[in-house]
Design a protein around this motif. Sequence first.
Motif, PDB file in Angstrom:
ATOM      1  N   THR A 199      10.701 -30.325  82.121  1.00  0.00           N
ATOM      2  CA  THR A 199      11.853 -30.673  82.945  1.00  0.00           C
ATOM      3  C   THR A 199      11.729 -30.232  84.393  1.00  0.00           C
ATOM      4  OG1 THR A 199      13.046 -28.630  82.429  1.00  0.00           O
ATOM      5  CG2 THR A 199      13.333 -30.489  80.922  1.00  0.00           C
ATOM      6  N   GLY A 200      10.870 -29.267  84.664  1.00  0.00           N
ATOM      7  CA  GLY A 200      10.760 -28.711  85.994  1.00  0.00           C
ATOM      8  C   GLY A 200      11.768 -27.621  86.296  1.00  0.00           C
ATOM      9  N   SER A 201      12.581 -27.238  85.336  1.00  0.00           N
ATOM     10  CA  SER A 201      13.534 -26.154  85.541  1.00  0.00           C
ATOM     11  C   SER A 201      12.805 -24.859  85.835  1.00  0.00           C
ATOM     12  CB  SER A 201      14.419 -25.978  84.307  1.00  0.00           C
ATOM     13  OG  SER A 201      15.180 -27.142  84.059  1.00  0.00           O
ATOM     14  N   THR A 202      13.303 -24.098  86.785  1.00  0.00           N
ATOM     15  CA  THR A 202      12.631 -22.880  87.231  1.00  0.00           C
ATOM     16  C   THR A 202      13.486 -21.652  86.999  1.00  0.00           C
ATOM     17  OG1 THR A 202      13.440 -23.218  89.490  1.00  0.00           O
ATOM     18  CG2 THR A 202      11.285 -24.128  88.945  1.00  0.00           C
ATOM     19  N   TYR A 203      12.808 -20.518  86.864  1.00  0.00           N
ATOM     20  CA  TYR A 203      13.450 -19.247  86.578  1.00  0.00           C
ATOM     21  C   TYR A 203      12.733 -18.165  87.374  1.00  0.00           C
ATOM     22  CZ  TYR A 203      14.682 -22.234  82.665  1.00  0.00           C
ATOM     23  OH  TYR A 203      15.112 -23.293  81.907  1.00  0.00           O
ATOM     24  N   TYR A 204      13.500 -17.190  87.887  1.00  0.00           N
ATOM     25  CA  TYR A 204      12.938 -16.165  88.748  1.00  0.00           C
ATOM     26  C   TYR A 204      13.489 -14.794  88.403  1.00  0.00           C
ATOM     27  CZ  TYR A 204      11.685 -20.189  91.592  1.00  0.00           C
ATOM     28  OH  TYR A 204      11.172 -21.383  92.034  1.00  0.00           O
ATOM     29  N   SER A 205      12.674 -13.788  88.616  1.00  0.00           N
ATOM     30  CA  SER A 205      13.166 -12.427  88.524  1.00  0.00           C
ATOM     31  C   SER A 205      14.070 -12.148  89.718  1.00  0.00           C
ATOM     32  CB  SER A 205      12.010 -11.432  88.486  1.00  0.00           C
ATOM     33  OG  SER A 205      11.320 -11.421  89.724  1.00  0.00           O
ATOM     34  N   ASP A 206      14.993 -11.207  89.555  1.00  0.00           N
ATOM     35  CA  ASP A 206      15.918 -10.897  90.637  1.00  0.00           C
ATOM     36  C   ASP A 206      15.191 -10.418  91.894  1.00  0.00           C
ATOM     37  OD1 ASP A 206      18.526  -9.535  88.472  1.00  0.00           O
ATOM     38  OD2 ASP A 206      18.084 -11.590  89.084  1.00  0.00           O
ATOM     39  N   SER A 207      14.074  -9.750  91.722  1.00  0.00           N
ATOM     40  CA  SER A 207      13.379  -9.170  92.856  1.00  0.00           C
ATOM     41  C   SER A 207      12.729 -10.209  93.767  1.00  0.00           C
ATOM     42  CB  SER A 207      12.323  -8.169  92.380  1.00  0.00           C
ATOM     43  OG  SER A 207      11.327  -8.814  91.609  1.00  0.00           O
ATOM     44  N   VAL A 208      12.486 -11.419  93.264  1.00  0.00           N
ATOM     45  CA  VAL A 208      11.821 -12.435  94.075  1.00  0.00           C
ATOM     46  C   VAL A 208      12.686 -13.656  94.340  1.00  0.00           C
ATOM     47  CG1 VAL A 208       9.613 -11.675  93.126  1.00  0.00           C
ATOM     48  CG2 VAL A 208      10.716 -13.737  92.205  1.00  0.00           C
ATOM     49  N   LYS A 209      13.830 -13.748  93.707  1.00  0.00           N
ATOM     50  CA  LYS A 209      14.691 -14.914  93.881  1.00  0.00           C
ATOM     51  C   LYS A 209      15.059 -15.092  95.350  1.00  0.00           C
ATOM     52  CE  LYS A 209      17.433 -15.918  90.588  1.00  0.00           C
ATOM     53  NZ  LYS A 209      18.540 -15.919  89.586  1.00  0.00           N
ATOM     54  N   GLY A 210      14.914 -16.305  95.830  1.00  0.00           N
ATOM     55  CA  GLY A 210      15.190 -16.600  97.225  1.00  0.00           C
ATOM     56  C   GLY A 210      13.991 -16.465  98.122  1.00  0.00           C
ATOM     57  N   ARG A 211      12.921 -15.840  97.634  1.00  0.00           N
ATOM     58  CA  ARG A 211      11.704 -15.657  98.417  1.00  0.00           C
ATOM     59  C   ARG A 211      10.516 -16.425  97.844  1.00  0.00           C
ATOM     60  NH1 ARG A 211       9.408 -10.820  98.703  1.00  0.00           N
ATOM     61  NH2 ARG A 211      10.225 -10.079  96.694  1.00  0.00           N
ATOM     62  N   PHE A 212      10.440 -16.525  96.521  1.00  0.00           N
ATOM     63  CA  PHE A 212       9.320 -17.183  95.858  1.00  0.00           C
ATOM     64  C   PHE A 212       9.778 -18.507  95.256  1.00  0.00           C
ATOM     65  CE2 PHE A 212       6.727 -13.139  94.588  1.00  0.00           C
ATOM     66  CZ  PHE A 212       6.754 -12.709  95.899  1.00  0.00           C
ATOM     67  N   THR A 213       8.858 -19.462  95.181  1.00  0.00           N
ATOM     68  CA  THR A 213       9.136 -20.751  94.568  1.00  0.00           C
ATOM     69  C   THR A 213       7.980 -21.142  93.660  1.00  0.00           C
ATOM     70  OG1 THR A 213      10.399 -21.476  96.517  1.00  0.00           O
ATOM     71  CG2 THR A 213       9.708 -23.165  94.952  1.00  0.00           C
ATOM     72  N   ILE A 214       8.281 -21.415  92.399  1.00  0.00           N
ATOM     73  CA  ILE A 214       7.278 -21.889  91.463  1.00  0.00           C
ATOM     74  C   ILE A 214       7.362 -23.408  91.382  1.00  0.00           C
ATOM     75  CG2 ILE A 214       8.793 -21.631  89.449  1.00  0.00           C
ATOM     76  CD1 ILE A 214       6.298 -20.842  87.824  1.00  0.00           C
ATOM     77  N   SER A 215       6.218 -24.057  91.289  1.00  0.00           N
ATOM     78  CA  SER A 215       6.185 -25.509  91.178  1.00  0.00           C
ATOM     79  C   SER A 215       4.950 -25.925  90.399  1.00  0.00           C
ATOM     80  CB  SER A 215       6.208 -26.172  92.559  1.00  0.00           C
ATOM     81  OG  SER A 215       5.076 -25.809  93.322  1.00  0.00           O
ATOM     82  N   GLN A 216       4.918 -27.180  90.007  1.00  0.00           N
ATOM     83  CA  GLN A 216       3.791 -27.699  89.254  1.00  0.00           C
ATOM     84  C   GLN A 216       3.421 -29.081  89.753  1.00  0.00           C
ATOM     85  OE1 GLN A 216       4.944 -28.085  85.101  1.00  0.00           O
ATOM     86  NE2 GLN A 216       6.749 -29.314  85.597  1.00  0.00           N
ATOM     87  N   ASP A 217       2.137 -29.384  89.655  1.00  0.00           N
ATOM     88  CA  ASP A 217       1.625 -30.713  89.924  1.00  0.00           C
ATOM     89  C   ASP A 217       0.956 -31.162  88.636  1.00  0.00           C
ATOM     90  OD1 ASP A 217       0.226 -33.013  90.634  1.00  0.00           O
ATOM     91  OD2 ASP A 217      -0.223 -32.284  92.645  1.00  0.00           O
ATOM     92  N   ASN A 218       1.687 -31.910  87.834  1.00  0.00           N
ATOM     93  CA  ASN A 218       1.180 -32.296  86.527  1.00  0.00           C
ATOM     94  C   ASN A 218      -0.059 -33.185  86.616  1.00  0.00           C
ATOM     95  OD1 ASN A 218       3.151 -30.879  85.084  1.00  0.00           O
ATOM     96  ND2 ASN A 218       4.594 -32.589  85.192  1.00  0.00           N
ATOM     97  N   ALA A 219      -0.131 -34.017  87.638  1.00  0.00           N
ATOM     98  CA  ALA A 219      -1.279 -34.895  87.788  1.00  0.00           C
ATOM     99  C   ALA A 219      -2.560 -34.110  87.998  1.00  0.00           C
ATOM    100  CB  ALA A 219      -1.061 -35.872  88.944  1.00  0.00           C
TER     101      ALA A 219
END
Length: 123
Positions: free
Chosen positions: A55-75
């Motif tokens: 789905t692309g839903s993302t989850y973050y630890s409190d210490s990095v939320k707002g600073r880090f971004t996880i993403s994926q390139d399935n291709a």
Amino acid sequence: QVQLVESGGGQVQAGGSLRLSCAASGYTYEGNYMGWFRQAPGKEREGVAAIRTATGSTYYSDSVKGRFTISQDNAKNTLYLQMNSLKPEDTAMYYCAAGARLLPFTPGRYGYWGQGTQVTVSS
């Protein structure tokens, strides 16, 4: 054989940015999540960010939320972690992981791990 290879780590000043990549090969779907973990000397491995691959839903630890971004390139079968506003406490070895069905911030739920890439943030 599943292989995960991280890259993009390095040394950066506080406030700077890095983008980590995790290239996956031979991976077949065995779980819902991929994630990034980090481990500093003398500390346990901790979850940083996770993504529900379907789905692309993302989850973050409190210490990095707002600073880090996880993403994926399935291709390209590649996972990314964009790290902004880095702090000295972000210094650690960063690992990508795959295969968790539940509890994406629990290391034991993942069956596949990369070798790690070092991130060092100077003050």
